[in-house]
Design an enzyme around this catalytic site. Structure first.
Site, short mmCIF file in Angstrom:
data_model
loop_
_atom_site.label_atom_id
_atom_site.label_comp_id
_atom_site.label_asym_id
_atom_site.label_seq_id
_atom_site.Cartn_x
_atom_site.Cartn_y
_atom_site.Cartn_z
N CYS A 260 66.29 39.56 71.75
CA CYS A 260 67.54 39.83 72.48
C CYS A 260 67.38 40.94 73.52
O CYS A 260 68.19 41.06 74.43
CB CYS A 260 68.67 40.14 71.51
SG CYS A 260 69.09 38.69 70.52
N HIS B 115 74.14 43.37 75.58
CA HIS B 115 73.79 42.11 74.93
C HIS B 115 74.98 41.63 74.09
O HIS B 115 75.70 42.44 73.51
CB HIS B 115 72.56 42.32 74.05
CG HIS B 115 72.25 41.15 73.19
ND1 HIS B 115 72.09 39.88 73.70
CD2 HIS B 115 72.10 41.04 71.84
CE1 HIS B 115 71.85 39.05 72.70
NE2 HIS B 115 71.86 39.73 71.56
N ASN C 223 75.80 34.05 71.03
CA ASN C 223 74.62 34.86 71.32
C ASN C 223 73.53 33.94 71.88
O ASN C 223 72.95 33.14 71.15
CB ASN C 223 74.15 35.54 70.03
CG ASN C 223 72.93 36.42 70.24
OD1 ASN C 223 72.31 36.40 71.30
ND2 ASN C 223 72.58 37.20 69.23
C1 LIG Z 1 76.49 37.93 60.65
C2 LIG Z 1 77.74 38.75 60.72
C3 LIG Z 1 78.70 38.19 61.73
C4 LIG Z 1 78.42 38.76 59.36
O1 LIG Z 1 79.59 39.55 59.42
P1 LIG Z 1 79.92 40.55 58.23
O2 LIG Z 1 81.26 41.10 58.46
O3 LIG Z 1 78.78 41.50 58.17
O4 LIG Z 1 79.96 39.61 57.02
P2 LIG Z 1 79.15 39.80 55.67
O5 LIG Z 1 77.69 39.75 55.90
O6 LIG Z 1 79.74 41.00 55.03
O7 LIG Z 1 79.58 38.50 54.88
C5 LIG Z 1 80.86 38.34 54.37
C6 LIG Z 1 80.96 37.04 53.63
O8 LIG Z 1 81.15 35.97 54.58
C7 LIG Z 1 80.26 34.91 54.27
N1 LIG Z 1 79.90 34.21 55.48
C8 LIG Z 1 78.79 34.34 56.22
N2 LIG Z 1 78.83 33.50 57.26
C9 LIG Z 1 79.99 32.84 57.18
C10 LIG Z 1 80.59 31.85 57.97
N3 LIG Z 1 80.02 31.37 59.07
N4 LIG Z 1 81.80 31.41 57.61
C11 LIG Z 1 82.42 31.87 56.51
N5 LIG Z 1 81.90 32.79 55.71
C12 LIG Z 1 80.68 33.28 56.04
C13 LIG Z 1 79.08 35.55 53.60
O9 LIG Z 1 78.42 34.61 52.79
C14 LIG Z 1 79.73 36.66 52.80
O10 LIG Z 1 80.20 36.12 51.60
P3 LIG Z 1 80.01 36.91 50.23
O11 LIG Z 1 80.73 38.23 50.45
O12 LIG Z 1 80.66 36.00 49.25
O13 LIG Z 1 78.54 37.06 50.07
C15 LIG Z 1 77.41 40.22 61.09
O14 LIG Z 1 76.74 40.82 60.01
C16 LIG Z 1 76.58 40.33 62.32
O15 LIG Z 1 77.03 40.03 63.40
N6 LIG Z 1 75.33 40.82 62.19
C17 LIG Z 1 74.48 41.06 63.30
C18 LIG Z 1 73.96 39.77 63.78
C19 LIG Z 1 73.23 39.93 65.07
O16 LIG Z 1 73.65 40.66 65.91
N7 LIG Z 1 72.10 39.23 65.21
C20 LIG Z 1 71.36 39.15 66.37
C21 LIG Z 1 70.80 40.45 66.77
S1 LIG Z 1 70.26 40.30 68.39
#
Ligand SMILES: CC(C)(COP(=O)(O)OP(=O)(O)OC[C@H]1O[C@@H](n2cnc3c(N)ncnc32)[C@H](O)[C@@H]1OP(=O)(O)O)[C@@H](O)C(=O)NCCC(=O)NCCS
Length: 329
Positions: A113, A254, A284
């Site tokens: 990224c 980004h 993304n």
């Molecule tokens: C991935 C992301 C959106 C998840 O958001 P979050 O608020 O951290 O959510 P969590 O990881 O706490 O997950 C919460 C719950 O939602 C669930 N969940 C994950 N994806 C889901 C989806 N698409 N739909 C519904 N539920 C989902 C998880 O399984 C988790 O369930 P659990 O609590 O029973 O285990 C976030 O962590 C994120 O954006 N991370 C960075 C990703 C990124 O930037 N990547 C590229 C870098 S360049």
């Protein structure tokens, strides 16, 4: 020594739109979850047979038209991507042929990224040294080719697109690229990667069965890191150039998660109206998010010649980069 400036921008997204509602049909997810956690409403995907080089070439052609030059005038092509058409030849070679840039050499750059920021910094140095006068820098990714349609944790987050800028020498006294700050923190590799398909784990039936040719991510770990570091690399480059956040006319971060962008804005004390946001429409798109943001801001007359622009990114690796420049056209 020549100062380098960005003289044109272009982008391309494939036609096929996939909304959150569409994803609800095949994944245990919801439009509400995706929107509130990430800011994403929809993303664009390529159709079968369409590859990273196609998106990159389309973005490059729009840029050439805007600048009013032919592809033959390009000296060098740098394609930042983690989804090359093939391992080799490089996507830059494929793009060179597709756009007819027969006088250019080129290579791919793997910075995830932050790849576009790395590539702009690299390209600017070829111009700065006087080695080349027209460097085409492309950020392009077909993330749909490496995300697992059965994994709701990653599948909803990404899209396909390409964006490009042209880097040329600045006239005497003219402002261009002012500074860049590039970092790598290899301890982050375990949190975001594609485990198989490389020399460590070449493709076998087993790696395919174990779904190791897809993006694997510890979303929470990456989120925590990115939330902190996006603001840090943005503030650090401003500070060392004695520039205040209020001097920045356009911030092009980004686009990985709306909450990461909001947190960076808050910590920087930057007016949110000066920030580029396209995650809602494209998700993304890895190396493409920043050049798309620049190109759309230009189309929408949100940036004028001479104004200060800051781009910043944190990505897999971890890779980190920010680049400060004055808009030159
Ligand atoms: C991935 C992301 C959106 C998840 O958001 P979050 O608020 O951290 O959510 P969590 O990881 O706490 O997950 C919460 C719950 O939602 C669930 N969940 C994950 N994806 C889901 C989806 N698409 N739909 C519904 N539920 C989902 C998880 O399984 C988790 O369930 P659990 O609590 O029973 O285990 C976030 O962590 C994120 O954006 N991370 C960075 C990703 C990124 O930037 N990547 C590229 C870098 S360049």
């Amino acid at each position: 020594m020549y100062k380098a400036k960005i003289t044109a921008v272009g982008y391309h997204v494939p036609d096929k739109v996939v909304t959150n509602k569409d994803l609800e049909k095949t994944l245990e997810t919801s439009d509400d979850w995706i929107r509130t956690r990430t800011g994403i409403r929809e993303r664009h995907y390529v159709t079968q047979g369409e590859a990273t080089s196609d998106l990159a070439a389309a973005a490059a052609c729009k840029l050439l038209e805007q600048r009013g030059i032919t592809a033959e005038e390009i000296d060098c092509i740098i394609v930042a991507t983690v989804t090359p058409d093939m391992f080799f030849p490089s996507t830059a070679c494929v793009v060179q042929e597709k756009i007819g840039a027969r006088n250019a050499w080129g290579f791919d750059l793997s910075g995830a990224c932050a790849g576009f920021v790395y590539a702009c910094a690299t390209g600017s140095q070829f111009v700065h040294s006087g080695a080349y006068r027209k460097v085409l820098v492309v950020g392009a990714d077909v993330m749909s080719s490496i995300i697992n349609p059965r994994d709701r944790n990653t599948y909803v987050l990404f899209g396909d697109a390409a964006g490009a800028v042209l880097i040329e020498p600045a006239d005497a006294g003219e402002e261009g690229i002012i500074d860049f700050l590039l970092r790598t923190d290899g301890s982050g590799g375990r949190y975001l990667n594609m485990p198989a398909g490389g020399s460590l784990r070449p493709a076998t039936h087993e790696t395919v069965e174990k779904e190791m040719h897809f993006v694997h991510q510890d979303g929470r770990a990456v989120f925590k890191y990115a939330v902190q570091r996006m603001a840090e690399i943005s503030l650090e480059i401003l500070k060392r150039n004695r520039v205040c956040a209020s001097d920045v006319a356009l911030y092009a971060p980004h686009q990985a998660n709306m909450r990461i962008i909001d947190a960076a804005l808050e910590r920087m004390g930057l007016d949110p109206s000066r920030c580029v946001r396209n995650i809602e429409k494209y998700a993304n798109t890895t190396a493409a998010t920043i050049p798309i943001g620049l190109a759309e801001a230009y189309q929408e007359n949100r940036i004028r010649k001479g104004e200060l622009v800051l781009m910043a990114s944190v990505g897999a690796g971890y890779t980190l980069g920010s680049l400060l420049f004055r808009w030159a056209f």
